[in-house]
Motif scaffolding. Structure first.
Motif, mmCIF file in Angstrom:
data_model
loop_
_atom_site.group_PDB
_atom_site.id
_atom_site.type_symbol
_atom_site.label_atom_id
_atom_site.label_comp_id
_atom_site.label_asym_id
_atom_site.label_seq_id
_atom_site.Cartn_x
_atom_site.Cartn_y
_atom_site.Cartn_z
ATOM 1 N N ILE A 184 49.156 -60.051 -25.800
ATOM 2 C CA ILE A 184 50.607 -59.878 -25.840
ATOM 3 C C ILE A 184 50.971 -58.536 -25.218
ATOM 4 O O ILE A 184 50.360 -57.518 -25.509
ATOM 5 C CB ILE A 184 51.133 -59.999 -27.292
ATOM 6 C CG1 ILE A 184 52.652 -59.973 -27.327
ATOM 7 C CG2 ILE A 184 50.540 -58.965 -28.192
ATOM 8 C CD1 ILE A 184 53.232 -60.336 -28.665
ATOM 9 N N GLU A 186 54.608 -56.374 -23.252
ATOM 10 C CA GLU A 186 56.063 -56.320 -23.312
ATOM 11 C C GLU A 186 56.716 -57.354 -22.403
ATOM 12 O O GLU A 186 57.720 -57.962 -22.763
ATOM 13 C CB GLU A 186 56.533 -54.919 -22.935
ATOM 14 C CG GLU A 186 57.976 -54.663 -23.234
ATOM 15 C CD GLU A 186 58.361 -53.217 -23.023
ATOM 16 O OE1 GLU A 186 59.545 -52.923 -23.196
ATOM 17 O OE2 GLU A 186 57.504 -52.402 -22.667
ATOM 18 N N ARG A 201 56.784 -64.570 -27.840
ATOM 19 C CA ARG A 201 56.282 -63.207 -28.034
ATOM 20 C C ARG A 201 57.030 -62.497 -29.149
ATOM 21 O O ARG A 201 56.429 -61.775 -29.954
ATOM 22 C CB ARG A 201 56.370 -62.415 -26.730
ATOM 23 C CG ARG A 201 55.384 -62.878 -25.683
ATOM 24 C CD ARG A 201 55.249 -61.911 -24.524
ATOM 25 N NE ARG A 201 56.476 -61.427 -23.965
ATOM 26 C CZ ARG A 201 57.153 -62.004 -22.969
ATOM 27 N NH1 ARG A 201 56.697 -63.113 -22.431
ATOM 28 N NH2 ARG A 201 58.266 -61.478 -22.516
ATOM 29 N N LEU A 202 58.346 -62.699 -29.234
ATOM 30 C CA LEU A 202 59.132 -62.081 -30.311
ATOM 31 C C LEU A 202 58.730 -62.646 -31.673
ATOM 32 O O LEU A 202 58.600 -61.897 -32.650
ATOM 33 C CB LEU A 202 60.624 -62.297 -30.062
ATOM 34 C CG LEU A 202 61.225 -61.529 -28.890
ATOM 35 C CD1 LEU A 202 62.658 -61.973 -28.657
ATOM 36 C CD2 LEU A 202 61.155 -60.040 -29.139
ATOM 37 N N ALA A 204 55.337 -61.238 -32.570
ATOM 38 C CA ALA A 204 55.453 -59.831 -32.958
ATOM 39 C C ALA A 204 55.989 -59.713 -34.380
ATOM 40 O O ALA A 204 55.499 -58.899 -35.174
ATOM 41 C CB ALA A 204 56.359 -59.085 -31.993
ATOM 42 N N THR A 242 58.606 -55.013 -32.945
ATOM 43 C CA THR A 242 58.925 -55.196 -31.528
ATOM 44 C C THR A 242 57.643 -55.566 -30.784
ATOM 45 O O THR A 242 56.546 -55.233 -31.213
ATOM 46 C CB THR A 242 59.522 -53.919 -30.923
ATOM 47 O OG1 THR A 242 58.553 -52.876 -31.009
ATOM 48 C CG2 THR A 242 60.793 -53.500 -31.628
ATOM 49 N N VAL A 243 57.813 -56.238 -29.664
ATOM 50 C CA VAL A 243 56.654 -56.659 -28.872
ATOM 51 C C VAL A 243 55.889 -55.427 -28.386
ATOM 52 O O VAL A 243 54.659 -55.397 -28.417
ATOM 53 C CB VAL A 243 57.107 -57.532 -27.684
ATOM 54 C CG1 VAL A 243 55.928 -57.856 -26.775
ATOM 55 C CG2 VAL A 243 57.749 -58.818 -28.186
ATOM 56 N N LYS A 244 56.602 -54.395 -27.978
ATOM 57 C CA LYS A 244 55.944 -53.192 -27.472
ATOM 58 C C LYS A 244 55.099 -52.512 -28.553
ATOM 59 O O LYS A 244 53.965 -52.108 -28.285
ATOM 60 C CB LYS A 244 57.011 -52.203 -26.949
ATOM 61 C CG LYS A 244 56.444 -51.016 -26.256
ATOM 62 C CD LYS A 244 57.539 -50.152 -25.666
ATOM 63 C CE LYS A 244 56.973 -48.988 -24.888
ATOM 64 N NZ LYS A 244 58.027 -48.191 -24.280
ATOM 65 N N ALA A 257 52.053 -54.778 -29.355
ATOM 66 C CA ALA A 257 51.112 -54.783 -28.236
ATOM 67 C C ALA A 257 50.275 -53.516 -28.203
ATOM 68 O O ALA A 257 49.082 -53.559 -27.895
ATOM 69 C CB ALA A 257 51.865 -54.939 -26.920
#
Length: 58
Positions: free
Chosen positions: A8, A10, A35-36, A39, A51-53, A56
Motif C-alpha cells: 500500500i 499513497e 486503500r482508504l 488504512a 491515513t494511507v500515507k 504505508a
C-alpha cells in the motif's frame, strides 16, 4: 492473507491473492476506496493516523 501480501502506497497499491481461480496466484491492484478502507482497518494495529500515507510508512 499475510501482511506482507499487501503493498500500500499513497497513490497506488496492490494485494497478492495466493489461491485464486484454478489455485493460481495473482496481483490485484487496489483503488482509492480500497486503500482508504484498508488504512482504516490497519490503523489500530499500527497505532497511527488512519491515513494511507501514515499506514504505508508504518
Amino acid at each position: 492473507m499475510l501482511l506482507s501480501d499487501i503493498d500500500i502506497r499513497e497513490r497506488n497499491g496492490s494485494v497478492i491473492v495466493r489461491q485464486g481461480k484454478g489455485n493460481k496466484a495473482r496481483t490485484v491492484p487496489l483503488n482509492v476506496s480500497a486503500r482508504l478502507a484498508l488504512a482504516a482497518y490497519l490503523e489500530p494495529r499500527f497505532q497511527c493516523d488512519p491515513t494511507v500515507k501514515a499506514v504505508a510508512s508504518a
